[in-house]
Design an enzyme around this catalytic site. Structure first.
Site, PDB file in Angstrom:
ATOM      1  N   LYS A   1       0.888   4.490   6.856  1.00 14.18           N
ATOM      2  CA  LYS A   1       0.144   5.283   5.869  1.00 14.18           C
ATOM      3  C   LYS A   1       0.620   6.741   5.950  1.00 14.18           C
ATOM      4  O   LYS A   1       1.327   7.139   6.875  1.00 14.18           O
ATOM      5  CB  LYS A   1      -1.359   5.218   6.137  1.00 14.18           C
ATOM      6  CG  LYS A   1      -1.987   3.835   5.987  1.00 14.18           C
ATOM      7  CD  LYS A   1      -2.086   3.379   4.555  1.00 14.18           C
ATOM      8  CE  LYS A   1      -2.836   2.053   4.420  1.00 14.18           C
ATOM      9  NZ  LYS A   1      -2.106   0.892   4.911  1.00 14.18           N
TER      10      LYS A   1
ATOM     11  N   SER B   1       0.806  -1.229   0.000  1.00 15.70           N
ATOM     12  CA  SER B   1       0.000   0.000   0.000  1.00 15.70           C
ATOM     13  C   SER B   1       0.837   1.275   0.000  1.00 15.70           C
ATOM     14  O   SER B   1       0.325   2.342  -0.327  1.00 15.70           O
ATOM     15  CB  SER B   1      -0.953   0.017   1.195  1.00 15.70           C
ATOM     16  OG  SER B   1      -0.243   0.169   2.405  1.00 15.70           O
TER      17      SER B   1
END
Length: 203
Positions: free
Chosen positions: A98, A54
């Site tokens: 993230k 990701s």
């Protein structure tokens, strides 16, 4: 004669005291060094691994990174920071990595694949694709106090705040800031920037 004997005894006592003092100082220095190393390793910094793709092209699956757990002790996360967090009540026991995009109190919406903050399109400083799926950010919503909106840099292959299984991140869930990548050593804040940003970093 007695005076000389007393003098020699006095010198020996001073020598013993000096040696004892040196041993004490040396012992305290060792203890302090061990404590400092333990404090740095266990309290200030932590090593973890990136799971999944990701955060491509910034970080890859299996990358070893150092987390600065003191980064937000006296300050708050900023837009663009790569953070490490562990959501409370989460079924898994690993950390997520993230990038912070929305800050507390801001209104978030993804329009035509691009994130808008308070109605204004944000210019990305990293290389990333336009998002095909806006998810929960299809319609505008406002972040609450101590609430953050995060995205993976691999925008079209990332489970992040756009999706209900992740959602927004609250302040207490943030472990720290992703600081260093150990394999292929580098500072994470300087990775995957636009070319002009990279040139600016070198100046």
């Amino acid at each position: 004669m007695d005076f000389e004997i007393e003098y020699q005894k006095g010198r020996k006592k001073k020598r013993r005291r000096s040696i004892a003092a040196k041993i004490l100082i040396w012992t305290l220095q060792i203890i302090a060094t061990i404590f400092f190393a333990w404090f740095i390793i266990n309290i200030v910094l932590e090593k973890t691994s990136v799971l999944g793709d990701s955060m491509e092209m910034t970080l890859s699956d299996g990358d070893s990174i150092i987390v600065n757990k003191f980064a937000y002790l006296f300050s708050e996360p900023e837009r663009g920071d790569v953070i490490v967090f562990k959501q409370s009540g989460s079924e898994h026991d690993y950390y997520d990595v993230k990038r912070v995009m929305g800050l507390p109190g801001e209104t978030i919406q993804i329009v035509d694949g691009v994130i808008h903050i308070n109605g204004v399109e944000i210019e990305e400083k990293i290389n990333c694709e336009k998002m095909r799926i806006p998810g929960l950010a299809k319609d505008p919503f406002t972040l609450e106090e101590e609430e953050y909106f995060v995205l993976g840099d691999n925008r079209n292959n990332s489970e992040d705040s756009r999706f209900a299984n992740i959602g927004t991140i609250v302040r207490e869930e943030i472990v720290g800031r992703a600081w260093l990548r150990l394999n292929e050593f580098g500072f994470i804040s300087t990775m995957n920037l636009y070319k002009e940003e990279e040139e600016e970093q070198k100046k």
